[in-house]
Design an enzyme around this catalytic site. Structure first.
Site, PDB file in Angstrom:
ATOM      1  CG  ASN A 165       2.125  -0.709  -0.153  1.00 39.40           C
ATOM      2  OD1 ASN A 165       1.708  -1.833   0.156  1.00 39.40           O
ATOM      3  ND2 ASN A 165       1.965  -0.187  -1.356  1.00 39.40           N
ATOM      4  CE  LYS A 185       4.917  -1.350  -3.447  1.00 39.73           C
ATOM      5  NZ  LYS A 185       5.289  -0.825  -4.732  1.00 39.73           N
ATOM      6  CG  HIS A 222      -0.620   1.357  -4.842  1.00 40.07           C
ATOM      7  ND1 HIS A 222       0.115   0.901  -5.916  1.00 40.07           N
ATOM      8  CD2 HIS A 222       0.281   1.842  -3.941  1.00 40.07           C
ATOM      9  CE1 HIS A 222       1.408   1.106  -5.664  1.00 40.07           C
ATOM     10  NE2 HIS A 222       1.536   1.664  -4.478  1.00 40.07           N
ATOM     11  CD  GLU A 267       2.676  -1.626  -7.043  1.00 36.56           C
ATOM     12  OE1 GLU A 267       2.262  -2.264  -6.067  1.00 36.56           O
ATOM     13  OE2 GLU A 267       3.809  -1.095  -7.080  1.00 36.56           O
ATOM     14  CD  GLU A 287       2.348   5.885  -3.628  1.00 37.67           C
ATOM     15  OE1 GLU A 287       3.197   5.687  -2.764  1.00 37.67           O
ATOM     16  OE2 GLU A 287       1.789   4.962  -4.243  1.00 37.67           O
ATOM     17  N   GLY A 327       9.255   2.479  -7.377  1.00 39.37           N
ATOM     18  CA  GLY A 327      10.209   1.437  -7.760  1.00 39.37           C
ATOM     19  C   GLY A 327      11.336   1.979  -8.614  1.00 39.37           C
ATOM     20  CB  SER A 342      12.138   5.969  -5.178  1.00 44.08           C
ATOM     21  OG  SER A 342      11.715   5.130  -6.236  1.00 44.08           O
TER      22      SER A 342
HETATM   23  C1  PEP Z   1       4.590   2.408  -3.478  1.00 38.68           C
HETATM   24  O1  PEP Z   1       4.424   1.455  -4.251  1.00 38.68           O
HETATM   25  O2  PEP Z   1       3.623   2.933  -2.892  1.00 38.68           O
HETATM   26  C2  PEP Z   1       5.949   2.910  -3.275  1.00 38.68           C
HETATM   27  C3  PEP Z   1       6.090   4.105  -2.793  1.00 38.68           C
HETATM   28  O3  PEP Z   1       6.973   2.055  -3.619  1.00 38.68           O
HETATM   29  P1  PEP Z   1       8.553   2.352  -3.563  1.00 38.68           P
HETATM   30  O4  PEP Z   1       8.816   3.083  -2.246  1.00 38.68           O
HETATM   31  O5  PEP Z   1       9.182   1.022  -3.600  1.00 38.68           O
HETATM   32  O6  PEP Z   1       8.867   3.207  -4.739  1.00 38.68           O
END
Ligand code: PEP
Length: 260
Positions: free
Chosen positions: A10, A12, A95, A97, A167, A173, A213
């Protein structure tokens, strides 16, 4: 049952068209074709068209990061899932976000899942509790509500192909992923919900990913969790070496090995 493993990048709202193209070029060099691992790139809308012409489809598939549920109409600024049907194989839906910064509601997520399926796109439905919900011990209720609402217009036949991604919002993050025990508990619960809704055949077919992460050093531990079929990767997917190592780790997990 052995399900094909899946790793989703992803990207983003990062990378210009040129940068996305460069990263894809590097990934072509560093990621081998692995029979039991599907690798999916989710760039922003602008890069979907050029990347669809650049990727080796035996190695990579494309995903949208979102998509509007109405097929066409007077919705300035939106891009519909219908308009992306020939470009993408998958679409990330719901997601955190989108839910957090754009106030996407459960009902909108439900309609996007249905629109993806209607247009022949496989939804990657994101599920997960916030830090506050976790501290209030609401994780199971939140996951239940997200799953039941989002899948309410989906038949069991269509549900078999859907991808679910656990998630936890607090692990996105962050400095490290959720612990294996936490992931296992949530994934078991998600699979239980699918079984309750559609029966065990669907539950055995459906793929469940973990996201939050992910970094190369955590892959073998996460992939060893029963019921986890792959990873949804944010930050680490913007770096071709880290992302390639993650894909290799998933491949080794698929082979039943662990990377040294
Ligand atoms: C995400 O936003 O789907 C995600 C997994 O981000 P990160 O790996 O940066 O935590």
């Amino acid at each position: 049952m052995s399900r094909v493993k899946l790793v989703v990048a992803n990207w983003k709202m990062y990378l210009s068209i040129h940068e996305a193209s460069l990263l894809t070029h590097r990934l072509h060099k560093s990621i081998k074709t692995h029979r039991n691992v599907e690798v999916v790139l989710a760039p922003n809308y602008l890069s979907l068209q050029p990347l669809s012409q650049e990727i080796d489809r035996r190695r990579f598939r494309l995903a949208a990061q979102d998509g509007y549920f109405v097929d066409e109409g007077a919705f300035t600024g939106e891009v519909s899932l219908s308009q992306m049907r020939d470009l993408v194989h998958y679409a990330i839906i719901g997601h955190s976000e989108r839910r957090r910064f754009f106030q996407e509601s459960f009902d909108e997520t439900r309609d996007k899942v249905a629109a993806a399926v209607r247009n022949g796109i496989v939804p990657i439905l994101c599920l997960g509790e916030t830090k506050e919900e976790r501290s209030q011990k609401e994780t199971k209720q939140v996951l239940h509500d997200q799953i039941v609402t989002a899948l309410s217009n989906i038949t069991s036949e269509d549900a078999e192909n859907i991808v679910l991604a656990y998630e936890p919002v607090w692990a996105i993050g962050a400095n490290e992923p959720a612990s294996p025990d936490t992931i296992k508990e949530a994934v078991d619960w998600i699979r239980y919900q699918v079984r309750e809704l559609y029966g065990s055949k669907t539950e055995e077919s459906i793929r469940v990913l973990y996201g939050g992460s992910d970094e190369p050093e955590y892959v073998s531990g996460i992939m060893a969790i029963d019921g986890v079929d792959g990873l949804l990767v944010g930050r680490a997917s913007l770096n071709y070496e880290r992302f390639s190592d993650i894909v290799t780790g998933v491949y080794l997990a698929a082979l039943g090995e662990t990377k040294e």
